[in-house]
Design a protein around this motif. Structure first.
Motif, PDB file in Angstrom:
ATOM      1  N   ALA A  77     -11.399  71.569  15.713  1.00 61.70           N
ATOM      2  CA  ALA A  77      -9.961  71.793  15.815  1.00 61.70           C
ATOM      3  C   ALA A  77      -9.733  72.870  16.870  1.00 61.70           C
ATOM      4  O   ALA A  77      -9.876  74.069  16.597  1.00 61.70           O
ATOM      5  N   HIS A  78      -9.397  72.440  18.067  1.00 63.44           N
ATOM      6  CA  HIS A  78      -9.172  73.358  19.182  1.00 63.44           C
ATOM      7  C   HIS A  78      -8.325  72.652  20.231  1.00 63.44           C
ATOM      8  O   HIS A  78      -8.593  71.500  20.582  1.00 63.44           O
TER       9      HIS A  78
ATOM     10  N   LYS B 151      -1.973  74.783   9.478  1.00 66.25           N
ATOM     11  CA  LYS B 151      -2.250  76.193   9.217  1.00 66.25           C
ATOM     12  C   LYS B 151      -2.622  76.956  10.475  1.00 66.25           C
ATOM     13  O   LYS B 151      -2.134  78.062  10.710  1.00 66.25           O
ATOM     14  N   THR B 152      -3.484  76.381  11.319  1.00 66.09           N
ATOM     15  CA  THR B 152      -3.990  77.090  12.491  1.00 66.09           C
ATOM     16  C   THR B 152      -3.322  76.679  13.790  1.00 66.09           C
ATOM     17  O   THR B 152      -3.547  77.313  14.822  1.00 66.09           O
ATOM     18  N   ASN B 153      -2.534  75.588  13.764  1.00 63.40           N
ATOM     19  CA  ASN B 153      -1.840  75.092  14.955  1.00 63.40           C
ATOM     20  C   ASN B 153      -2.817  74.698  16.060  1.00 63.40           C
ATOM     21  O   ASN B 153      -2.491  74.780  17.255  1.00 63.40           O
ATOM     22  N   GLN B 154      -4.008  74.258  15.684  1.00 62.38           N
ATOM     23  CA  GLN B 154      -4.999  73.771  16.633  1.00 62.38           C
ATOM     24  C   GLN B 154      -5.103  72.253  16.505  1.00 62.38           C
ATOM     25  O   GLN B 154      -4.987  71.706  15.406  1.00 62.38           O
TER      26      GLN B 154
ATOM     27  N   GLN C  32      -5.009  73.730   3.716  1.00 62.64           N
ATOM     28  CA  GLN C  32      -5.991  73.531   4.779  1.00 62.64           C
ATOM     29  C   GLN C  32      -6.148  72.056   5.156  1.00 62.64           C
ATOM     30  O   GLN C  32      -6.731  71.749   6.190  1.00 62.64           O
ATOM     31  N   CYS C  33      -5.639  71.154   4.327  1.00 67.28           N
ATOM     32  CA  CYS C  33      -5.736  69.710   4.573  1.00 67.28           C
ATOM     33  C   CYS C  33      -4.447  69.130   5.164  1.00 67.28           C
ATOM     34  O   CYS C  33      -4.322  67.911   5.258  1.00 67.28           O
ATOM     35  N   TRP C  34      -3.505  69.971   5.537  1.00 70.36           N
ATOM     36  CA  TRP C  34      -2.238  69.493   6.074  1.00 70.36           C
ATOM     37  C   TRP C  34      -2.336  69.358   7.586  1.00 70.36           C
ATOM     38  O   TRP C  34      -2.762  70.275   8.290  1.00 70.36           O
ATOM     39  N   TRP C  35      -1.899  68.195   8.082  1.00 72.75           N
ATOM     40  CA  TRP C  35      -1.878  67.901   9.516  1.00 72.75           C
ATOM     41  C   TRP C  35      -0.502  67.360   9.889  1.00 72.75           C
ATOM     42  O   TRP C  35       0.277  66.963   9.020  1.00 72.75           O
ATOM     43  N   ARG C  36      -0.204  67.337  11.156  1.00 74.05           N
ATOM     44  CA  ARG C  36       1.042  66.756  11.640  1.00 74.05           C
ATOM     45  C   ARG C  36       0.792  66.069  12.971  1.00 74.05           C
ATOM     46  O   ARG C  36      -0.104  66.452  13.735  1.00 74.05           O
TER      47      ARG C  36
END
Length: 309
Positions: free
Chosen positions: A250-251, A225-228, A192-196
């Motif tokens: 996150a949207h 995870k959510t691609n937001q 849940q803490c992974w970003w790109r």
């Protein structure tokens, strides 16, 4: 019927000894808590002094973002969802988030979960300073590339090393105002803490995959995870202990051309090599204010060599 006290403790009527003892115990308890710094006023002062303590940002000599860099994440602002000034990703903490170990007499630190908000103050401090952290075993000092997973955590010490996290929204867990996907700071680093980082222009996004991320340039911060994408909302304002701030969520907000709006545009701000006590964004703001021509400030641009304000 409750007993009404009609005499002061100096008048020895009724349970006068008990009243005197209670007053003495209350005074001793107050003095004891004051000596230990446990009064609410003292805790509030410690919280503000530590969370607003100035921090030094990393200096990027080659213009690229690297793992281990200390940065400030700034939203470029815009007018797509209402007039919005630039704001920085900042910690929203109160006394319930401050913790210490009285047994070891250690310094206080923040514990999760903590809320985040978009503060108008762009001056680097503990509250809005974050560290680029690897999640796939990449050593510190390596260049962060587009579409590469990374973590964003607070600084050590009072910052508590909390990680920026998000997850799918539910009826019980969502943003307070907009009811969109919530963004918060947690203690454990998981998926849940992974970003790109995603290139902001959709037409050139594919060509930039795998290329190094430049500092002080518009990018998108997408949740793995959510691609937001991380967003700052101008039409949803939070009242915090530090004033009014924009709600962060996150949207992904798309326009009519299926391109992300400016509420999703962010910049990794580092220190100015010539003035390491200031960030590049602050230095450009000073230059804009001292401009004798009185021209209107320019919008934050997409290339690191141009003026951002």
């Amino acid at each position: 019927m409750a007993t009404v006290r009609t005499y002061s403790p100096s008048v020895r009527v009724g349970n006068w000894r008990e009243d005197v003892s209670l007053d003495e115990d209350s005074l001793k308890d107050f003095l004891h808590r004051k000596d230990r710094g446990e009064l609410t006023l003292q805790k509030t002062t410690v919280l503000r002094q530590n969370i607003l303590k100035p921090m030094k940002l990393s200096v990027s000599r080659d213009g690229f973002l690297r793992f281990g860099d200390t940065i400030t994440l700034v939203n470029s602002g815009g007018t797509s969802l209402g007039l919005r000034d630039p704001c920085s990703l900042s910690i929203i903490a109160d006394l319930s988030n401050m913790c210490s170990h009285p047994q070891t007499n250690s310094d206080p630190y923040l514990q999760g979960p903590c809320q985040v908000g978009g503060a108008n103050s762009l001056k680097s401090c503990v509250r809005n300073t974050f560290v680029i952290t690897c999640v796939d075993g990449t050593p510190d000092g390596d260049v962060l590339r587009y579409d590469q997973s990374f973590g964003l955590r607070t600084t050590s010490g009072f910052g508590g090393e909390l990680y920026l996290a998000s997850d799918h929204r539910t009826f019980q867990k969502c943003a307070k105002k907009s009811r969109l996907q919530e963004v918060s700071l947690v203690e454990q680093c998981d998926f849940q803490c992974w970003w790109r980082v995603v290139y902001f222009d959709p037409q050139e996004r594919l060509e930039h995959e795998g290329y190094p991320v430049q500092v002080n340039c518009k990018v998108l911060i997408s949740h793995c995870k959510t691609n937001q994408c991380l967003a700052a909302l101008a039409n949803h304002v939070l009242w915090t202990p530090f004033g009014k701030e924009y709600e962060l969520t996150a949207h992904t907000f798309l326009d009519s051309h299926k391109a992300e709006q400016d509420s999703n545009h962010w910049l990794f701000v580092t220190a100015d090599p010539g003035h390491e006590g200031q960030s590049l964004l602050q230095q450009q703001q000073v230059s804009t204010i001292t401009n004798e021509n009185g021209s209107h400030p320019k919008a934050i641009t997409d290339t690191p060599g141009e003026s951002e304000r």
